[in-house]
Each structure stands twice: as C-alpha cells, then as structure tokens.
Design an enzyme around this catalytic site. Sequence first.
Site: not given
Ligand SMILES: Cc1ncc(COP(=O)(O)O)c(C=O)c1O
Length: 313
Positions: A156
Amino acid sequence: MPIQSTSKIWHNGTLIPWENANIHVMSHVIHYGSSVFEGIRCYAQPQGSAVFRLPEHMQRLIDSAKIYRMELPFTLDELCAAVVEVIEANGVAPCYIRPIALRGYGEMGVSPKGSPIEVYIANFPWGKYIAGHGGADVCVSSWNRLAPNTMPALAKAGANYMNSQLIRMEAEINGYQEGIALDVNGLVSEGSGENIFVVRNGVIYTPPLSNSALSGITRDSVLTIARHLGIPVVEQAMPRELLYIADEAFFTGTAAEVHSIRSVDRIQIADGLVGPVTKQISEEFMGIAHGLRPDRFGWLTHVNVNSSQPVPA
Ligand SMILES: Cc1ncc(COP(=O)(O)O)c(C=O)c1O
C-alpha cells in the site's frame, strides 16, 4: 471534505503538535513517491471506542515497507501501541487513522540511500467515503490497474495512488461515484480505493490478489464473515461482463466499509436495491465494528475514549 485537525500527531515515537508535523519540500518522498501508509477506522462502541483490525493493518504497513526495503525502526507491538496512544491523546473517536512511513530529507536522487525513514500517525474525524445510502453508480475505468512486476500491488504505497487518482477522477468527471479498474489482461481488479465483490446465484465472488488487487483487510473480513454465515465464497478471476449480470455487487474498504453498487456503466444491477447478501454481510461487519455483535474473530482493540457519536442502531 476538508481535513479536521486534531491536537497531536505521533512522530517517530513522540507526540508532536498537529501543526508541527511538516516535511521539507526536498524530501525524497515528495519527488519519488516513496511512502507506504495505512487507513484504519476506530468505531464508536456502547462503552468507549475500538480500532478495527489494528494489528492486521500495522502488519500490512510493515509488509509494504519490507517490499520497498524500508527498515521501520518500530515493532508491530510498538506501532499498535502508538495508534492507541495518539487516539487517546487526542480524545477523538470515532476517527480515521492514517499511519505513514516515508523517506525524508537527506540526499537527492532516486536511490533512497541517505534519506531517513520517518513514521507519522495521525487520527481525525472522517465520515462516509462513498456518499449516499443506496448503492453507488460506478463505471469500468479506461485505466488499468498496476501490471504485475511494475508497481507491487500488495504494497500500500503512496505512489500506487497516482493510478487510483486517474481512475477516480475519470469516474467523477463522467458523473460516476467510483471507477472499477481491470488488470492488464482485462480482468476485474478493484476500485480506486476498494476491493470488489459480486454475488450470483447465492455465491460470492471476488478477484484473487493475482489480479493486481490490494490485500484488503475489509476484503478478508468479508470473506471470513461470509464463511461464518455459510455463504459460499470463491476467489476467482472475473470477466468484466460478470459485473453487469450480477445479482448483487459491492465494494469493501476501510474508508468505504461495505458499500453496495447500484449500476455499472449505467447498467443496473438486478433491481438496483441493496441486495440481501450485501445487507447480511454489511450488518454483521458493522455490528462487530460497533460492538453490537460478538467480537467472535478478535478484531477489536479497545481505546479509552468516549465516542462523540452514538452507536448507530
Ligand atoms: C486500492 C485499494 N484497494 C482496496 C482497498 C481496501 O483495503 P482495506 O479493506 O484494507 O481498507 C483499499 C483501501 O485501502 C485501496 O486503496
């Protein structure tokens, strides 16, 4: 919505005033996108508040840093304790928590050697990410998600969100609330800031992580809840057209939570209402987050702050 400031931000082990949490314009991260971050929510509880899946989020931060060879000078336990410390110091809950590790001010040049690692954790009030109570009207983006072995999708990283910005801006300019990106092979990947699920004939489908999707913590929560509820779940590659013929579709994410999709490319999903599977999963998810249903999977970290908002019924 404008950021609502709080009093303190955690920086490398100490709490500093919000307004002093600044970095120099010549910092490595500004020029080369070298940051990894998290987004976490802290929910109102009948007593106090609780952070949702804190260790899992902080482990993902550590994993993202590892992929980018960033050595974080803090352990998982220290990072989790820091989140609790900053929330309790600010006394702000419910809130969104934004930990970020970045390469700071040191040397110029692509190589990060000589740029110090800085870790910050902020928390602040943040409401709904996708507006409205019904489902969202979304489109398939003309932008693809990150190709394998280019930008690592499991990290991330701040830089990944240049791609997300293209997807989101295009969607908004064209009158949609969000965009869904396909991967480089034309298979469904994820939203600009959410994972995606569809329901068809009683089975829940979501793309596997190999379709360039982030390993969402909410995605994992939904898969866990669905299995617990006895709803079949399949992680499999999804052609774009499966979105159009779904019985239900929904996004998942820390910011978006579980959010129903009403239409894709102006094609209505079923009757356009929030479907029963989406509703059942969303109610269990929000019920656990708000302490109204048993924390059966051990997802909550309690913080000693009375919430400024009542627990929604
Ligand atoms: C590109 C992307 N995909 C999926 C998610 C969902 O991830 P999470 O459920 O850990 O927030 C996020 C958010 O963080 C994101 O930015």
